[in-house]
Write a protein that holds these residues in place. Structure first.
Motif, mmCIF file in Angstrom:
data_model
loop_
_atom_site.group_PDB
_atom_site.id
_atom_site.type_symbol
_atom_site.label_atom_id
_atom_site.label_comp_id
_atom_site.label_asym_id
_atom_site.label_seq_id
_atom_site.Cartn_x
_atom_site.Cartn_y
_atom_site.Cartn_z
ATOM 1 N N ILE A 1 -3.532 -5.262 4.510
ATOM 2 C CA ILE A 1 -4.925 -4.488 4.299
ATOM 3 C C ILE A 1 -5.050 -4.181 3.322
ATOM 4 O O ILE A 1 -6.513 -3.792 3.078
ATOM 5 N N CYS A 2 -4.180 -4.002 2.669
ATOM 6 C CA CYS A 2 -5.127 -3.332 1.020
ATOM 7 C C CYS A 2 -5.033 -4.279 0.246
ATOM 8 O O CYS A 2 -5.691 -3.679 -0.991
ATOM 9 N N GLY A 3 -4.489 -4.736 -0.251
ATOM 10 C CA GLY A 3 -3.954 -5.337 -1.340
ATOM 11 C C GLY A 3 -3.154 -5.202 -1.922
ATOM 12 O O GLY A 3 -4.046 -3.499 -2.560
ATOM 13 N N LYS A 4 -2.457 -5.431 -2.281
ATOM 14 C CA LYS A 4 -1.442 -4.594 -3.341
ATOM 15 C C LYS A 4 -0.944 -4.359 -4.821
ATOM 16 O O LYS A 4 -1.806 -5.615 -5.525
ATOM 17 N N LYS A 5 -1.788 -2.980 -5.324
ATOM 18 C CA LYS A 5 -3.048 -3.257 -6.374
ATOM 19 C C LYS A 5 -1.152 -2.943 -7.837
ATOM 20 O O LYS A 5 -0.206 -2.967 -7.580
ATOM 21 N N ASP A 6 -1.890 -3.574 -8.217
ATOM 22 C CA ASP A 6 -0.828 -3.105 -10.086
ATOM 23 C C ASP A 6 0.381 -2.025 -10.407
ATOM 24 O O ASP A 6 -1.326 -1.382 -9.794
ATOM 25 N N GLU A 7 1.198 -1.511 -10.313
ATOM 26 C CA GLU A 7 1.654 -0.203 -10.114
ATOM 27 C C GLU A 7 1.330 0.538 -11.886
ATOM 28 O O GLU A 7 1.262 -0.241 -12.838
ATOM 29 N N ASN B 1 -11.758 5.481 0.922
ATOM 30 C CA ASN B 1 -13.262 7.091 0.296
ATOM 31 C C ASN B 1 -12.245 6.372 -1.181
ATOM 32 O O ASN B 1 -12.962 6.886 -2.083
ATOM 33 N N GLN B 2 -10.811 6.097 -1.526
ATOM 34 C CA GLN B 2 -10.095 6.565 -2.766
ATOM 35 C C GLN B 2 -10.513 4.731 -3.434
ATOM 36 O O GLN B 2 -10.067 4.685 -4.799
ATOM 37 N N GLY B 3 -10.873 3.927 -2.603
ATOM 38 C CA GLY B 3 -11.013 2.797 -2.723
ATOM 39 C C GLY B 3 -9.929 1.513 -3.124
ATOM 40 O O GLY B 3 -9.902 0.544 -3.767
ATOM 41 N N PHE B 4 -9.283 1.677 -2.194
ATOM 42 C CA PHE B 4 -8.109 0.797 -1.687
ATOM 43 C C PHE B 4 -7.937 -0.156 -0.926
ATOM 44 O O PHE B 4 -7.186 -0.858 -0.346
ATOM 45 N N VAL B 5 -8.315 0.860 0.715
ATOM 46 C CA VAL B 5 -8.408 -0.662 1.494
ATOM 47 C C VAL B 5 -10.475 -0.806 1.309
ATOM 48 O O VAL B 5 -11.072 -0.117 1.409
ATOM 49 N N ASP B 6 -10.392 -1.729 2.229
ATOM 50 C CA ASP B 6 -11.977 -2.857 1.542
ATOM 51 C C ASP B 6 -12.755 -1.982 3.279
ATOM 52 O O ASP B 6 -12.694 -2.062 3.983
ATOM 53 N N PRO B 7 -13.590 -1.431 2.437
ATOM 54 C CA PRO B 7 -14.967 -0.541 3.190
ATOM 55 C C PRO B 7 -15.218 -1.682 4.257
ATOM 56 O O PRO B 7 -16.182 -1.167 4.865
ATOM 57 N N ASN B 8 -15.113 -2.992 3.954
ATOM 58 C CA ASN B 8 -16.305 -3.989 5.647
ATOM 59 C C ASN B 8 -15.487 -3.910 6.110
ATOM 60 O O ASN B 8 -16.031 -4.469 7.195
#
Length: 195
Positions: A189-195, A141-148
């Motif tokens: 799972i998430c793909g590490k996002k930039d800080e 829902n917050q766009g951090f986990v691939d919805p697919n």
């Protein structure tokens, strides 16, 4: 609950907390009932009145430790912080435990964990899986986990990892790798996002 019962429950909790601290630091075999009594500010007789034996105390400490870990996990899941902060907190908690748990106590936990129909399996099914479902739904829902990614695939991966780690030849080696495994799991799972 009356005052007497409240004091009795608090005393039991103090004993379990003291035993947890000492077992985490020194392992199980090196810790005596007298040391636990001293740490909990109770008499040895009080410990035997509550638990009857060191074996029962060890078992109840294991249950107490697992329940506490689940409660801590639940607090993170239900907190109002953004998904990446929840993941960081979970990883930090795993790292802290891995760095501070005595190898012997860890081995005991894992051995108990690998028994069929055990307490941890029950907690895993009843609480941990629903919390993971909620965590990953929030992440989507917050766009951090691939919805697919399907929930089934994520849960299958969690179960596969859990089942593998429960093998005695594996859990004897996994403690130093806890932070790395947790990082791979979440950021894979998430793909590490930039800080």
């Amino acid at each position: 609950m009356d005052g007497f019962q409240r004091r009795r429950e608090q005393k039991k909790k103090d004993i379990l907390e003291a035993a947890t601290v000492l077992f985490m630091e020194h392992g199980i075999q090196k810790v005596s009932i007298s040391e636990i009594a001293k740490e909990a500010s109770v008499s040895q007789v009080t410990i035997y009145n509550y638990f009857e034996s060191k074996h029962n105390l060890i078992h109840d400490t294991f249950l107490y430790y697992v329940n506490k870990a689940v409660t801590d996990f639940e607090e993170v899941i239900h907190s109002d912080v953004p998904f990446p902060d929840k993941i960081k907190k979970i990883i930090f908690n795993k790292k802290e435990v891995a760095n501070h748990i005595h190898e012997e106590f860890y081995q005991y936990l894992m051995k108990e964990n690998s028994a069929e129909g055990n307490f941890i399996e029950k907690i895993y099914v009843e609480k941990v899986i629903p919390y993971f479902k909620q965590l990953f739904e929030d992440g989507k829902n917050q766009g951090f986990v691939d919805p697919n990614l399907s929930e089934e695939a994520i849960l299958f991966y969690i179960k596969m990892l859990k089942d593998y780690i429960q093998q005695e030849t594996v859990y004897q080696k996994v403690l130093p790798l806890t932070e790395d495994i947790t990082n791979i799991f979440f950021y894979g799972i998430c793909g590490k996002k930039d800080e």
